[in-house]
Design an enzyme around this catalytic site. Structure first.
Site, PDB file in Angstrom:
ATOM      1  N   TYR A   1       0.880  -1.167   0.000  1.00 51.65           N
ATOM      2  CA  TYR A   1       0.000   0.000   0.000  1.00 51.65           C
ATOM      3  C   TYR A   1       0.918   1.218   0.000  1.00 51.65           C
ATOM      4  O   TYR A   1       1.556   1.526   0.998  1.00 51.65           O
ATOM      5  CB  TYR A   1      -0.907   0.009   1.229  1.00 51.65           C
ATOM      6  CG  TYR A   1      -2.020  -0.999   1.159  1.00 51.65           C
ATOM      7  CD1 TYR A   1      -3.276  -0.631   0.682  1.00 51.65           C
ATOM      8  CD2 TYR A   1      -1.828  -2.320   1.554  1.00 51.65           C
ATOM      9  CE1 TYR A   1      -4.307  -1.562   0.608  1.00 51.65           C
ATOM     10  CE2 TYR A   1      -2.846  -3.251   1.473  1.00 51.65           C
ATOM     11  CZ  TYR A   1      -4.081  -2.868   0.998  1.00 51.65           C
ATOM     12  OH  TYR A   1      -5.099  -3.784   0.920  1.00 51.65           O
ATOM     13  N   CYS A   2       1.007   1.894  -1.134  1.00 55.72           N
ATOM     14  CA  CYS A   2       1.881   3.051  -1.319  1.00 55.72           C
ATOM     15  C   CYS A   2       0.999   4.293  -1.120  1.00 55.72           C
ATOM     16  O   CYS A   2       0.169   4.622  -1.965  1.00 55.72           O
ATOM     17  CB  CYS A   2       2.471   3.002  -2.725  1.00 55.72           C
ATOM     18  SG  CYS A   2       3.750   4.213  -3.011  1.00 55.72           S
TER      19      CYS A   2
END
Length: 194
Positions: free
Chosen positions: A162-163
């Site tokens: 999850y960026c």
């Protein structure tokens, strides 16, 4: 030929990031919302997003651009990419708990990266076909704010990355969880104490 294509792709991506950053640094200009990026969902019945004018007063120009206009902050020049303190990350708009420092890792991307959310129901995922690629956009369920993207190149056990944009988050350190109304998350950190 493959190396040439990779160099051209990286150069174009760099130009896009530069132009996006330059747009975000002009606070007196309105940034037009891209029609190709996922727009806030009109079917999200649980959204508690305040009116736009209220958000413009509450958020910094960068926070507003990222969360409300699907923007992206610069890598390595944002608040939490190298934060190593114990605590949780909440939605800057609604305060909804999103991620913990226990699931944060250094992806080398320059943005905070996590292997999983605190609770899947706090996130909504949508298809994003901007920049000529297929990605999965991540939005907060409660405020329908743009957070970042999720990729399937993360570490075990989830394989997910999850960026997330720092501008979409507010960090609450462990020592302030109870004081700020997030005491129910203290047990997550009990095993981390020496």
């Amino acid at each position: 030929m493959l190396i040439f294509c990779a160099v051209v792709f990286v150069a174009l991506l760099g130009i896009l990031i530069f132009l996006n950053r330059a747009r975000a640094q002009k606070p007196n200009e309105t940034v037009p919302q891209s029609t190709s990026m996922t727009n806030p969902s009109s079917t999200n019945q649980t959204s508690t997003k305040p009116p736009s004018e209220e958000l413009k007063k509450k958020l910094t120009p960068e926070q507003y651009h990222v969360t409300q206009q699907c923007g992206t902050e610069p890598p390595f020049r944002n608040e939490y990419w190298d934060n190593h303190r114990a605590g949780i990350y909440v939605d800057v708009v609604s305060g909804e708990p999103l991620f913990t420092s226990l699931d944060k890792f250094d992806s080398g991307s320059g943005w905070p990266s996590f292997t999983k959310p605190i609770d899947n129901k706090n996130l909504a995922e949508k298809s994003d076909r901007t920049l000529g690629m297929e990605r999965t956009e991540v939005r907060s369920s409660k405020s329908d704010s743009h957070l970042g993207h999720v990729f399937d190149d993360g570490p075990a056990p989830t394989g997910q990355r999850y960026c997330i944009n720092s501008a979409a988050l507010r960090f609450i350190p462990v020592e302030k969880l109870k004081e700020e109304g997030y005491g129910q998350y203290l047990p997550l950190f009990e095993n981390q104490k020496k």
